[in-house]
Every structure is written in structure tokens, then in C-alpha cells.
Design a protein around this motif. Structure first.
Motif, PDB file in Angstrom:
ATOM      1  N   ALA A  60      18.226  37.131 -71.898  1.00 11.74           N
ATOM      2  CA  ALA A  60      17.141  38.100 -71.715  1.00 11.74           C
ATOM      3  C   ALA A  60      15.734  37.497 -71.783  1.00 11.74           C
ATOM      4  CB  ALA A  60      17.269  39.220 -72.751  1.00 11.74           C
ATOM      5  N   ASN A  61      15.570  36.407 -72.493  1.00 12.50           N
ATOM      6  CA  ASN A  61      14.249  35.774 -72.633  1.00 12.50           C
ATOM      7  C   ASN A  61      14.414  34.400 -73.281  1.00 12.50           C
ATOM      8  OD1 ASN A  61      14.219  36.235 -75.644  1.00 12.50           O
ATOM      9  ND2 ASN A  61      14.197  38.367 -74.961  1.00 12.50           N
ATOM     10  N   GLY A  62      13.323  33.665 -73.382  1.00 11.56           N
ATOM     11  CA  GLY A  62      13.388  32.316 -73.943  1.00 11.56           C
ATOM     12  C   GLY A  62      13.693  32.314 -75.434  1.00 11.56           C
ATOM     13  N   THR A  63      13.200  33.319 -76.129  1.00 12.21           N
ATOM     14  CA  THR A  63      13.472  33.427 -77.567  1.00 12.21           C
ATOM     15  C   THR A  63      14.970  33.584 -77.805  1.00 12.21           C
ATOM     16  OG1 THR A  63      11.333  34.527 -77.820  1.00 12.21           O
ATOM     17  CG2 THR A  63      12.873  34.710 -79.664  1.00 12.21           C
ATOM     18  N   ASP A  64      15.605  34.455 -77.034  1.00 11.60           N
ATOM     19  CA  ASP A  64      17.058  34.628 -77.157  1.00 11.60           C
ATOM     20  C   ASP A  64      17.810  33.368 -76.745  1.00 11.60           C
ATOM     21  OD1 ASP A  64      16.736  37.152 -78.138  1.00 11.60           O
ATOM     22  OD2 ASP A  64      17.749  38.191 -76.486  1.00 11.60           O
ATOM     23  N   PHE A  86       3.533  23.034 -84.376  1.00 17.68           N
ATOM     24  CA  PHE A  86       2.522  23.239 -83.330  1.00 17.68           C
ATOM     25  C   PHE A  86       3.219  23.727 -82.068  1.00 17.68           C
ATOM     26  CE2 PHE A  86      -1.176  21.834 -80.663  1.00 17.68           C
ATOM     27  CZ  PHE A  86      -2.127  22.585 -81.338  1.00 17.68           C
ATOM     28  N   THR A  87       3.605  25.007 -82.102  1.00 20.70           N
ATOM     29  CA  THR A  87       4.379  25.615 -81.026  1.00 20.70           C
ATOM     30  C   THR A  87       4.215  27.124 -81.111  1.00 20.70           C
ATOM     31  OG1 THR A  87       6.653  25.932 -80.146  1.00 20.70           O
ATOM     32  CG2 THR A  87       6.455  25.619 -82.513  1.00 20.70           C
ATOM     33  N   PHE A  88       4.761  27.824 -80.120  1.00 17.52           N
ATOM     34  CA  PHE A  88       4.786  29.279 -80.176  1.00 17.52           C
ATOM     35  C   PHE A  88       5.746  29.699 -81.297  1.00 17.52           C
ATOM     36  CE2 PHE A  88       6.585  33.376 -78.492  1.00 17.52           C
ATOM     37  CZ  PHE A  88       5.482  34.135 -78.812  1.00 17.52           C
ATOM     38  N   ALA A  90       8.101  31.732 -81.735  1.00 14.67           N
ATOM     39  CA  ALA A  90       9.532  31.959 -81.479  1.00 14.67           C
ATOM     40  C   ALA A  90      10.410  30.773 -81.892  1.00 14.67           C
ATOM     41  CB  ALA A  90       9.760  32.266 -80.000  1.00 14.67           C
ATOM     42  N   THR A  91       9.890  29.556 -81.738  1.00 19.39           N
ATOM     43  CA  THR A  91      10.677  28.357 -82.050  1.00 19.39           C
ATOM     44  C   THR A  91      11.199  28.395 -83.486  1.00 19.39           C
ATOM     45  OG1 THR A  91       9.158  27.148 -80.595  1.00 19.39           O
ATOM     46  CG2 THR A  91      10.678  25.831 -81.924  1.00 19.39           C
ATOM     47  N   ALA A  92      10.337  28.821 -84.407  1.00 17.25           N
ATOM     48  CA  ALA A  92      10.744  28.873 -85.818  1.00 17.25           C
ATOM     49  C   ALA A  92      11.356  30.228 -86.176  1.00 17.25           C
ATOM     50  CB  ALA A  92       9.543  28.596 -86.717  1.00 17.25           C
ATOM     51  N   GLU A 158      16.746  21.595 -77.235  1.00 16.04           N
ATOM     52  CA  GLU A 158      15.446  21.365 -76.610  1.00 16.04           C
ATOM     53  C   GLU A 158      14.773  22.702 -76.332  1.00 16.04           C
ATOM     54  OE1 GLU A 158      15.258  18.464 -73.247  1.00 16.04           O
ATOM     55  OE2 GLU A 158      17.395  18.218 -73.626  1.00 16.04           O
ATOM     56  N   ASP A 159      13.586  22.907 -76.911  1.00 14.60           N
ATOM     57  CA  ASP A 159      12.783  24.062 -76.530  1.00 14.60           C
ATOM     58  C   ASP A 159      11.950  23.614 -75.333  1.00 14.60           C
ATOM     59  OD1 ASP A 159      10.903  26.027 -76.109  1.00 14.60           O
ATOM     60  OD2 ASP A 159      10.617  26.480 -78.230  1.00 14.60           O
ATOM     61  N   ALA A 160      12.507  23.916 -74.141  1.00 15.06           N
ATOM     62  CA  ALA A 160      11.894  23.474 -72.889  1.00 15.06           C
ATOM     63  C   ALA A 160      11.155  24.621 -72.203  1.00 15.06           C
ATOM     64  CB  ALA A 160      12.981  22.900 -71.975  1.00 15.06           C
ATOM     65  N   CYS A 161      10.806  25.637 -72.990  1.00 14.16           N
ATOM     66  CA  CYS A 161      10.206  26.853 -72.418  1.00 14.16           C
ATOM     67  C   CYS A 161       8.932  26.576 -71.636  1.00 14.16           C
ATOM     68  CB  CYS A 161       9.942  27.871 -73.513  1.00 14.16           C
ATOM     69  SG  CYS A 161      11.463  28.605 -74.155  1.00 14.16           S
ATOM     70  N   GLN A 162       8.195  25.529 -72.015  1.00 12.00           N
ATOM     71  CA  GLN A 162       6.920  25.253 -71.336  1.00 12.00           C
ATOM     72  C   GLN A 162       7.053  24.116 -70.317  1.00 12.00           C
ATOM     73  OE1 GLN A 162       3.754  24.638 -74.193  1.00 12.00           O
ATOM     74  NE2 GLN A 162       4.121  26.612 -75.182  1.00 12.00           N
ATOM     75  N   ALA A 163       8.262  23.627 -70.099  1.00 11.32           N
ATOM     76  CA  ALA A 163       8.329  22.324 -69.428  1.00 11.32           C
ATOM     77  C   ALA A 163       9.350  22.211 -68.309  1.00 11.32           C
ATOM     78  CB  ALA A 163       8.588  21.249 -70.475  1.00 11.32           C
ATOM     79  N   PHE A 182      15.140  27.602 -71.800  1.00 14.54           N
ATOM     80  CA  PHE A 182      14.008  27.862 -70.907  1.00 14.54           C
ATOM     81  C   PHE A 182      13.621  29.334 -70.961  1.00 14.54           C
ATOM     82  CE2 PHE A 182      16.175  24.186 -69.165  1.00 14.54           C
ATOM     83  CZ  PHE A 182      15.135  23.333 -68.843  1.00 14.54           C
ATOM     84  N   SER A 183      12.330  29.581 -70.737  1.00 16.95           N
ATOM     85  CA  SER A 183      11.802  30.946 -70.659  1.00 16.95           C
ATOM     86  C   SER A 183      11.286  31.196 -69.253  1.00 16.95           C
ATOM     87  CB  SER A 183      10.646  31.100 -71.643  1.00 16.95           C
ATOM     88  OG  SER A 183       9.900  32.274 -71.364  1.00 16.95           O
ATOM     89  N   PHE A 184      11.508  32.419 -68.768  1.00 16.80           N
ATOM     90  CA  PHE A 184      10.923  32.828 -67.489  1.00 16.80           C
ATOM     91  C   PHE A 184       9.814  33.852 -67.698  1.00 16.80           C
ATOM     92  CE2 PHE A 184      15.482  31.914 -66.126  1.00 16.80           C
ATOM     93  CZ  PHE A 184      15.193  30.651 -65.629  1.00 16.80           C
ATOM     94  N   THR A 187       4.023  33.878 -67.374  1.00 19.46           N
ATOM     95  CA  THR A 187       3.006  32.813 -67.331  1.00 19.46           C
ATOM     96  C   THR A 187       3.598  31.404 -67.363  1.00 19.46           C
ATOM     97  OG1 THR A 187       2.825  32.898 -69.734  1.00 19.46           O
ATOM     98  CG2 THR A 187       1.256  34.222 -68.485  1.00 19.46           C
ATOM     99  N   LYS A 188       4.910  31.281 -67.534  1.00 23.93           N
ATOM    100  CA  LYS A 188       5.508  29.930 -67.597  1.00 23.93           C
ATOM    101  C   LYS A 188       5.489  29.286 -66.208  1.00 23.93           C
ATOM    102  CE  LYS A 188       6.017  30.537 -71.859  1.00 23.93           C
ATOM    103  NZ  LYS A 188       6.955  30.655 -72.937  1.00 23.93           N
ATOM    104  N   ASN A 189       5.747  27.992 -66.128  1.00 29.67           N
ATOM    105  CA  ASN A 189       5.670  27.301 -64.835  1.00 29.67           C
ATOM    106  C   ASN A 189       6.622  27.913 -63.809  1.00 29.67           C
ATOM    107  OD1 ASN A 189       4.143  25.651 -66.525  1.00 29.67           O
ATOM    108  ND2 ASN A 189       4.651  23.806 -65.368  1.00 29.67           N
TER     109      ASN A 189
HETATM  110  C1  LIG Z   1       7.332  31.095 -74.289  1.00 31.19           C
HETATM  111  C2  LIG Z   1       7.945  30.277 -75.348  1.00 31.19           C
HETATM  112  C3  LIG Z   1       9.072  30.721 -76.062  1.00 31.19           C
HETATM  113  C4  LIG Z   1       9.638  32.104 -75.946  1.00 31.19           C
HETATM  114  O1  LIG Z   1       9.956  32.527 -74.674  1.00 31.19           O
HETATM  115  P1  LIG Z   1      10.025  34.113 -74.370  1.00 31.19           P
HETATM  116  O2  LIG Z   1      10.626  34.160 -73.015  1.00 31.19           O
HETATM  117  O3  LIG Z   1       8.617  34.615 -74.399  1.00 31.19           O
HETATM  118  O4  LIG Z   1      10.876  34.743 -75.398  1.00 31.19           O
HETATM  119  C5  LIG Z   1       9.634  29.853 -76.977  1.00 31.19           C
HETATM  120  N1  LIG Z   1       9.130  28.635 -77.210  1.00 31.19           N
HETATM  121  C6  LIG Z   1       8.033  28.194 -76.559  1.00 31.19           C
HETATM  122  C7  LIG Z   1       7.524  26.814 -76.844  1.00 31.19           C
HETATM  123  C8  LIG Z   1       7.398  28.999 -75.616  1.00 31.19           C
HETATM  124  O5  LIG Z   1       6.304  28.551 -75.011  1.00 31.19           O
END
Ligand SMILES: *Cc1c(COP(=O)(O)O)cnc(C)c1O
Length: 373
Positions: A60-64, A86-88, A90-92, A158-163, A182-184, A187-189
């Protein structure tokens, strides 16, 4: 003349691919399949191929993506998970949601990624995993992380949500660790038109568990082998993302071009521009600079029609909710300093050279005024 430059303009990207996006939406509506189904499967295959991984599981999202990964790996109460402050959030957050404890390690001052030289002394018997975050679009130092993971038998998420699309020594990120998340988020790439996320892995058993977990822990339907989640990638998002994936490399290339233009135009000013390691492909999710006069610069930009953003104003070890973890002010000096000095300048693939020139001129004016004061 004053212009109005946003940090990111999502509408402009949509306009550039509007017909294809609309067609993909009608495809889903006409298909009669509104949960998972062929459009989700298609995107999963495309993302797996794109990342050079065997399996991809849409959620459903990057956090999940992070939460289900930790859960599928059996991380729970009392376990420790090493990550960066130093991250969003959700990582923690996902670590805490499972009853595990985030153990923060300070960052490298040049790349803002986790400082690998500081990880080993924080590993204990309770440590189960490391979550490196490829922050702002630049891969973390995966060789050192994988070496430590191997030595101490730890999972790497790997938290690759931004990459998405970035590379480490010629390899796409996301498939080097145990799992890649990964997150969609729009605003992500690679952003959808709503929430979405995906997990990639080469571990077949783990992929199976993740598919079960995202559908209430059931397989087949109504036969529950685990306590799971309702966390599926929406087929409307999947269909639109399949359209957008074709453009991702081009968009990332344009992000880099704009970033190098900023570097060149700002290099003589008293600011620190992004540092890119030469064995990595940085995809510039955000263009981050540092200044002694960060807050003043933000106001000046704003007064001249230029948006900017602070990522992130409070490092996670200093968040109110984590006060009971006992990290004092000064315990992670590099992250704390970065949270006071950094800002993001406008950057998105559709930004024109002219618009960027305007941003550059406003930044330059700010420092020229300072000198003449
Ligand atoms: C955006 C982001 C998330 C969470 O992704 P969501 O889709 O918003 O839940 C997690 N970690 C990092 C580093 C992010 O940038």
C-alpha cells in the motif's frame, strides 16, 4: 521580475503524459479487477526486472514495505535494529510498531548516509537487522554494510524510498540487501497519483511470506496462517506506474543534469553543494545544500518567489516520541548539525533551465547582499 518557483511541480509531469495515464486508468476500470490482478502483477514483474531482483511484492505504501519486511523477517519485541537518525520518520516508526528498538548511528557529513565506521560498536546480541537509507537519492555504503551483516548474521533492509534507479558500483539498489523497499508517494522519483509501495527480494520464501502478509495473512483466501495486514498495491496506481516507469531513467538523468548545473553555478558561494561518490549513481531525489545562514536564506528565497524545504528539521533521535531512548543533544553531532544547516532547492525533471537560472540568481543575490552589508 519575480517568478514563482515551486519545490516540485507534479502537475507539469502529469500534463506531459496525460493521455497515456488516462488510458491506463480506463484499462483498469474496464478490466473489472480492482484488487491486485494483472496490472499489479505486470508492475511487479517490471520493477523486479528493473532492479535486477527475482521477486517484487506490491504493497500500500513505502512505510508498509518496510513494516511488512521487518515483520516477515521475524523482527519483534526486544530486538534491536540499527538505522540512521537522518531520514523520514517512517524508517524508525516501523521498528517501534513491531516492539523492536531503533538504534541510531550518526551520519557521514558529506553524503548524509549512515556512517559505517560507527556501526560495529553498536551491534549487540539483540541486533537483528540494519536499515540503510539511500538518502536524497544516493546509495549508502553497501559493501561495508553487507560485510558487517555477514559477520554478525544480520538482515539488511534497504530503505530505497528516495532512490529508485540509483546504482552502487554498477548495480541497481534494492536487490543487494535481504529486501529493498520502495515508495511510490507522488513526490518520489517514481511517484503514483496516490499512495503505493513495493518490496523487492531474491529470497523466494520471504517473497511468499510477504504475499501472504499483505493479504491478512491468508493463502488461500479465508485460511489464515499469520496475523497480517490489509496492504495491497492498488491496480489503478500499478497501471499508472507502469506508464511512468518507462520515463524514469530519462527523468533521473534530467535531475542529475539540473543538479550539476546548480553545482557549477553556486560553487563560488559560501555553501556546501551535494557530494556524489564516484562509484555510485546519485538520482538526486532532493538537491540539498548547507549554509551558515540557512533560515535567513529560506526567508529570502520565499520573499522572492522561490520555495525551499528542510529535510529534516529534527533528527529522529531527538524526536519527542523517542525521548525515552535516552539520546542527549550532542549525541549525534553530524545529524544535529545537518538538521540546522541544510535546505533543499527546487528540483524536478520538468523544471526549465530558465526557471533554474532564476533560482540561482536569487541565491546569488542573497550572498552578494550579505557581503555588501
Ligand atoms: C517516503 C519515505 C518513506 C515512506 O514512504 P510512504 O510511501 O510515504 O509510506 C520511508 N522512508 C523514506 C526514506 C522515505 O523518503
Amino acid at each position: 521580475m519575480t517568478q514563482n518557483i515551486q519545490l516540485i511541480d507534479l502537475k507539469r509531469q502529469y500534463e506531459s503524459i496525460k493521455d497515456e495515464i488516462r488510458t491506463s486508468v480506463f484499462d483498469v476500470l474496464d478490466s473489472g479487477n480492482y484488487i491486485l490482478g494483472p496490472h499489479v502483477q505486470k508492475l511487479e514483474q517490471e520493477i523486479a526486472d528493473y532492479c535486477g531482483a527475482q521477486y517484487a511484492i506490491g504493497v500500500a505504501n513505502g512505510t508498509d514495505a518496510l513494516l511488512l519486511s521487518l515483520d516477515a523477517l521475524g523482527i519483534g519485541p526486544g530486538d534491536e535494529v540499527i538505522t540512521t537518525p537522518f531520514t523520514f520518520f517512517a524508517t524508525a516508526e516501523v521498528i517501534s510498531q513491531l516492539g523492536a528498538i531503533p538504534v541510531f548511528i550518526d551520519i557521514d557529513p558529506k553524503t548524509y548516509n549512515i556512517d559505517c565506521s560507527k556501526i560495529e560498536h553498536s551491534i549487540t546480541e539483540k541486533t537483528k537487522a540494519i536499515i540503510p537509507v539511500h538518502i536524497f537519492g544516493q546509495p549508502a555504503n553497501m559493501d561495508e554494510i553487507l560485510l558487517l551483516a555477514d559477520k554478525y548474521n544480520l538482515h539488511v533492509i534497504e530503505d530505497a524510498c528516495q532512490a529508485i534507479g540509483s546504482e552502487y558500483k554498477g548495480k541497481r539498489i534494492g536487490s543487494m540487501g535481504t529486501v529493498g523497499c520502495f515508495s511510490f508517494f507522488p513526490t518520489k522519483n517514481l511517484g503514483g497519483y496516490g499512495d503505493g509501495g513495493i518490496i523487492v527480494t531474491n529470497d523466494e520464501q520471504l517473497a511468499k511470506r510477504l504475499r501472504i502478509l499483505r493479504a491478512h495473512g491468508s493463502n488461500p483466501k479465508y485460511y489464515h496462517s499469520m496475523i497480517g495486514y490489509n496492504s495491497r498495491l492498488d491496480p489503478l496506481q500499478a497501471a499508472m506506474l507502469s506508464v511512468k516507469l518507462k520515463y524514469l531513467d530519462g527523468w533521473n538523468t534530467r535531475r542529475k543534469e539540473l543538479s550539476l548545473r546548480y553545482n557549477e553555478a553556486l560553487k563560488d558561494l559560501p555553501i556546501t553543494c551535494p557530494y556524489a561518490e564516484d562509484d555510485r549513481r546519485h538520482v538526486y531525489h532532493l538537491y540539498i545544500i548547507q549554509s551558515d545562514n540557512r533560515n535567513e536564506l529560506i526567508s529570502y528565497l520565499e520573499n522572492n518567489g522561490v520555495a525551499s524545504g528542510v529535510y529534516y528539521p529534527v533528527p529522529l533521535h531527538r524526536q519527542e516520541v523517542y525521548s525515552d531512548l535516552g539520546y542527549q543533544e550532542g549525541s549525534m553531532p553530524v545529524s544535529e548539525e545537518a538538521s540546522k544547516r541544510t535546505l533543499a532547492l527546487p528540483l524536478y525533471p520538468e523544471m526549465t533551465d530558465g526557471e533554474q537560472n532564476y533560482v540561482i540568481s536569487i541565491v546569488r543575490n542573497f550572498f552578494e547582499k550579505k557581503v555588501s552589508q
